[in-house]
Design an enzyme around this catalytic site. Sequence first.
Site, short mmCIF file in Angstrom:
data_model
loop_
_atom_site.label_atom_id
_atom_site.label_comp_id
_atom_site.label_asym_id
_atom_site.label_seq_id
_atom_site.Cartn_x
_atom_site.Cartn_y
_atom_site.Cartn_z
N GLY A 26 0.79 -1.23 0.00
CA GLY A 26 0.00 0.00 0.00
C GLY A 26 0.82 1.27 0.00
O GLY A 26 0.36 2.31 0.45
N HIS A 61 9.76 -4.72 -5.49
CA HIS A 61 10.10 -5.94 -6.21
C HIS A 61 11.47 -6.48 -5.87
O HIS A 61 12.42 -5.75 -5.67
CB HIS A 61 10.05 -5.67 -7.72
CG HIS A 61 8.76 -6.09 -8.31
ND1 HIS A 61 8.65 -7.12 -9.19
CD2 HIS A 61 7.52 -5.63 -8.11
CE1 HIS A 61 7.37 -7.28 -9.53
NE2 HIS A 61 6.67 -6.37 -8.89
N MET A 74 -4.20 -1.93 9.13
CA MET A 74 -4.68 -2.28 10.47
C MET A 74 -6.17 -2.55 10.45
O MET A 74 -6.70 -3.31 11.29
CB MET A 74 -4.34 -1.16 11.47
CG MET A 74 -2.87 -1.05 11.83
SD MET A 74 -2.16 -2.53 12.58
CE MET A 74 -3.00 -2.55 14.18
N SER A 111 53.45 -4.87 -21.66
CA SER A 111 52.25 -4.17 -21.19
C SER A 111 51.08 -4.31 -22.16
O SER A 111 50.72 -3.38 -22.85
CB SER A 111 52.54 -2.69 -20.90
OG SER A 111 53.29 -2.08 -21.92
#
Lengths: 633, 319
Positions: free
Chosen positions: A35, A113, A166, A540
């Site tokens: 929510g 997610h 709630m 190198s």
Amino acid sequence: MHQSDLISSDIDAYLKAHENKSLLRFITCGSVDDGKSTLIGRLLYESKMIFEDQLTALEQDSKKVGTQGENIDFALLVDGLAAEREQGITIDVAYRFFATEHRKFIVADTPGHEQYTRNMATGASTADLAVLLIDARQGVLTQTKRHAFIASQLGVRHIVLAVNKMDLVDYSEKVFNEIVDDFKTFADQLDIPNLHAIPVSALAGDNVVDGSRYMPWYEGPSLLGYLEGVDVEAEETSLPFRMPVQWVNRPDLDFRGYAGRVAGGIVRPGDDVRVLPSGKQSKIARIVTMDSDLDEGVSGQSVTLTLTDEIDISRGDVIATSETPPEISDQFDTTIIWLSEEPMLPGRSYRMKTSSRLVSATVNAPKHKTDVNTLQKLPAKTLQLNEIGNCTLAVDRPIAFDSYNENRQTGSFILIDRMTNNTVGMGMINFPLRRAANIHWQNLDINKAANAEQKGQSPAVLWFTGLSGSGKSTIANEVQRRLFASGRHSFILDGDNVRHGLNRDLGFTDADRVENIRRVAEVSKLMVDAGLITLVSFISPFRAERDLARNLMEEGEFIEIFVNTPLSVAESRDPKGLYKKARAGNLRNFTGIDSPYEAPENPEIEINTDDMSLEDAAERVINGLIERGIIEA
Amino acid sequence: MHHANLPSSNERFIMSATAQIHLTHLQRLEAEAIHIMREVVSEAQNPVMLYSVGKDSAVMLHLAMKAFYPSKPPFPLLHVDTGWKFKEMISFRDDLVAKLGLELLTHTNPEGLADGVGPFTHGSAVHTDIMKTQGLKQALDKYQFDAAFGGARRDEEKSRAKERIFSFRSAQHQWDPKNQRPELWSIYNVQKHEGESIRVFPLSNWTELDIWQYIHLEQIPIVPLYFAAERPVVERDGTLIMVDDDRMPLKDDEQPILKNVRFRTLGCYPLTGAVESTADTLQAIIQEMLLTRTSERQGRVIDHDQSASMEKKKQEGYF
């Protein structure tokens, strides 16, 4: 008087009050269907931030795609991009704004997610507070723990646990207390200095803006009441003063100002400051703004400072209080969150951006990664998208920093891929590694310029690169002979010779080759500081490491000489019999055979030994030095 | 548990005593915008500020003057002039630029101009695309700007809420909403390839109310069209359109009438609806805005088509 009355009766008084609001940035996070969007939608709605035309659109959308029947679906206010609206989920970070009489709020809405850790980390990086939603029917879920962990890793020091829905658990105090206890048991492992829990119903509006008549057992403030009252700024201003220099302001010869945003503490004219990493000291002369000079600049403010002494300061330097300056190091223990589909490559050179400095950085393989669901430490060779790990990181020059838990501005960084330019990682500095800790750069009287002047030359690195047997050492030897004959001071670092001593411990794996070159680059930098023309003769093979060496030197000092001899020619010469061994399979990781050679893209000098004599090759190098003003003709 | 719920009243007192030094929300927004501008100037090769003459541009320009003071902003302003802006906008623009001593570049799509593209003859969608979107792309290409400041805010519209402060555009000026770089802390990644560019929105976190409060607080000059005055208007499809010049074709039953009106946003005059108002001071404008029940973009004709229209326009390169 209520604010809306004040608007119509005394707009001047209203403006006076509202131009002096404070600002709170927070994130909302939680699992899918907890929510979040509904909660934010309601906060916007209740704080009168929704206009009639938007409300009309909302009502239409609610009927068409809403999930609340004939009622308004507040979540639709918040879900923005067309693709997301079709899927019915938020897929990215979205920022929302609302204000009350006391505060303006910036809300980062971040998704719940599984795969979107990076989005939450993005939202949390600028947040002072996190609202963590829990579905009262579900209790503390794995995702709740993950979000709390990420918030604490990102230094969010205030967490509000909003136990939502709630209304669907009969507003039960027992359910609420069990969830809160459950969460606290978990949160004890984390660094969350301020935790507060509120039972709410975003859908019905209980304890969101006003209190709830169904939950008389909860005596604390509503969510909005809490957000309005919480103090998040005091800590920032009590930090030691720091300001990373963004831009040097030079409108004319009489003014030299350093523009930046104060990243901690307070600064006043007369304060003793130290400039890092140079370590030079001065005093603040003025704090300049367009309105007038300021008596003090506080954390968060953008200012322009002038100093009492003329010292050389450029972008990326940090001006800090000389009492407790930041540390300087080039190696760190860090926490990194990986943000890219392409996994992290230990040893690869990334761009690293700190508050205003861009440097090169290489990351070592993680010491461990953390399972965000269990907080378990797991072994890891690399980091994948959305993984969090503990890694050692080395940069190509010393930088000033604080640990992230002391200062979020001067302790954070991002990593940027050199090819794609994407931001691939975000990191927090935990502490410097002991090798470099607390070593403040010593300013020496006899510096590079003095060393060079004494020798009557400009120091430089002549970096010979090419395949084994290409003729690098032979040419370097001839060039040095000529330099010596004309009274120049020079020295040769030869690949084979250095491997007998300094680099005796290194083999020929990719990682060892990288370290081999790093050490040689550092040594050649020291030789340049000593005023020498330094000839480096190394295969190198990797571009990234040659760039690393180049970045250690000043502009114009690094001269890359590509001894471009085709593999077939080098192999036919085979002076040390190495190609034969490699072809026979008796020598692994041999450049050109079973290990790649990345040719330079823009070498300063290119020599094709196929059609050039040794004398001509040396001549070309000497001429190159004259053209570049390293030596005189 | 040492960190449970609300601090005690004693702790609260200590908290408020140490929090005396704090910045207001406007000071924070100002500091953020200035920080953003300085980052762009330090890392981009050839930045420009898109100046649309509206109130958001006014605030953005004011912030630029502050960011680089005592230097002048080290970039030019660019106005993409569709040829249909209110006359008062153009005169205001020219006066302000002269007063501040800044460089102003203006660009009008030459092909559109030659073809006589306008909102009355071609409709709002074609006009906006050719004269505004294409015109902007032409100007950016012509001067090779690699970073462009724009005054867009995240609160204006839903799809903007998710746009980054530093928003990348391909060499074709396309925006890919699915593939935005993450933006962490206030560390901005300004790296880009040849031909790519960045749109930078220093006002991302400002709301319309913030803009007005800041204009009020800093006494920033704005185009007089924002203030109510008697102006000649006709009503079309429920929108009050001001007759700003004689290019506006009037229908038989239309007769311009003088009404006390003002504008909440400014753009091309045929596409910008006026609102009836008596608010002729800044305070009155803010008062009206706070008491009104419609959002500011409602006055813009181009937004009405469909709810995802802005996102489409942006992918195509509209600012």
